[in-house]
Design an enzyme around this catalytic site. Sequence first.
Site, mmCIF file in Angstrom:
data_model
loop_
_atom_site.group_PDB
_atom_site.id
_atom_site.type_symbol
_atom_site.label_atom_id
_atom_site.label_comp_id
_atom_site.label_asym_id
_atom_site.label_seq_id
_atom_site.Cartn_x
_atom_site.Cartn_y
_atom_site.Cartn_z
ATOM 1 N N LYS A 121 2.981 -11.681 8.150
ATOM 2 C CA LYS A 121 2.361 -10.760 8.098
ATOM 3 C C LYS A 121 1.654 -11.195 6.295
ATOM 4 C CE LYS A 121 -0.096 -7.092 5.350
ATOM 5 N NZ LYS A 121 0.154 -6.635 3.753
ATOM 6 N N VAL A 150 -3.266 -6.055 8.969
ATOM 7 C CA VAL A 150 -2.685 -5.174 8.406
ATOM 8 C C VAL A 150 -3.384 -4.060 6.994
ATOM 9 C CG1 VAL A 150 -0.149 -4.609 7.608
ATOM 10 C CG2 VAL A 150 -0.910 -5.875 8.774
ATOM 11 N N THR A 166 0.988 -1.318 0.371
ATOM 12 C CA THR A 166 -0.359 0.381 -0.456
ATOM 13 C C THR A 166 1.077 1.177 0.022
ATOM 14 O OG1 THR A 166 -1.781 -1.051 1.182
ATOM 15 C CG2 THR A 166 -1.818 0.978 1.807
ATOM 16 N N TYR A 171 6.828 -11.526 5.083
ATOM 17 C CA TYR A 171 5.363 -11.155 4.942
ATOM 18 C C TYR A 171 5.295 -12.037 3.237
ATOM 19 C CZ TYR A 171 2.639 -7.096 2.155
ATOM 20 O OH TYR A 171 2.338 -6.511 1.628
#
Length: 302
Positions: free
Chosen positions: A162, A206, A46, A134
């Site tokens: 994540k 998240v 993002t 991640y």
Amino acid sequence: MPLRGIVPPLVTPLLDNDTLDVAGLERLIEHVISGGVHALFLLGTTGEFASLSYKIREDLIRLSCQFAKGRVPVLVGISDSAFTESLNLARKAALYGADAVVITPPYYFSSGQPELLEYLKRTMVQMPLPLFVYNMPVHTKVMFAPETVRAAADIPGIIGIKDSSANLAYFNQVQYLLKHRPDFTFMVGPEEITAEFVMMGGHGGVNGGANMFPKLYVDLYNAAAAHDLPKVMALRDKVLQISTSIYNVGQFGSSYLKGLKCALSVMGICNDFMAEPFHRFNEPERKIIQEALEKIDYKSLL
């Protein structure tokens, strides 16, 4: 540990391809912290990290840590195709006061699972901060397999994961393999499944939408953690309304980022300039976003 709650993957406010919107960044950080978020995550998907120069990345880390003022932990994405650049970013993050770093599998070349585990071991030898792995297979084309995550959890300094695969079967497998490690953070990216994830034992989300409406996502997390199903259903409906109206304008692969940045601009929080190769929405799309925000009654969510 584990870290729990809502961690917005912060957008990177820009004035042009190599200039931060500093005033917008400060407003954004104040906005999300005042909404009750539990940490900040810089330079994720993002945050357009792969489209940003190293100068911009360093400036973003320095200023964000300065603006956060230690009120919440700051996590910094250090993903890169070059091992040395990932370490350089980690050292900058440590220098400016970040609390942890986050890394995807190296992208471009496809790595096998034994190679990924070796990579993490070599990385941690020189890593100045704790690290989250991640899992983002849609962009890296490589995933951290459940067994690799279990093995990575035994590497000193790796403290969580994540997962942005949107795969609840993957979550179940990883959660089962990590049941001996209640201290190992497990967070999910897609906000559409955050409530279910938390009720199944996940530690939080998240969620990109928390850039816009941090309190909504914090309330959703709290309701899910308390297993307050009626409240979860009501808040989840609002999250899905946001997801279907803000993130799908134009049906581009970049629509999520364009819609999110455009909404933040309409709300007066930060500039909506997009790093190349993407461009911000033009006036017709901006009008659609504005109408969607009004239909959501966004001011009631602030």
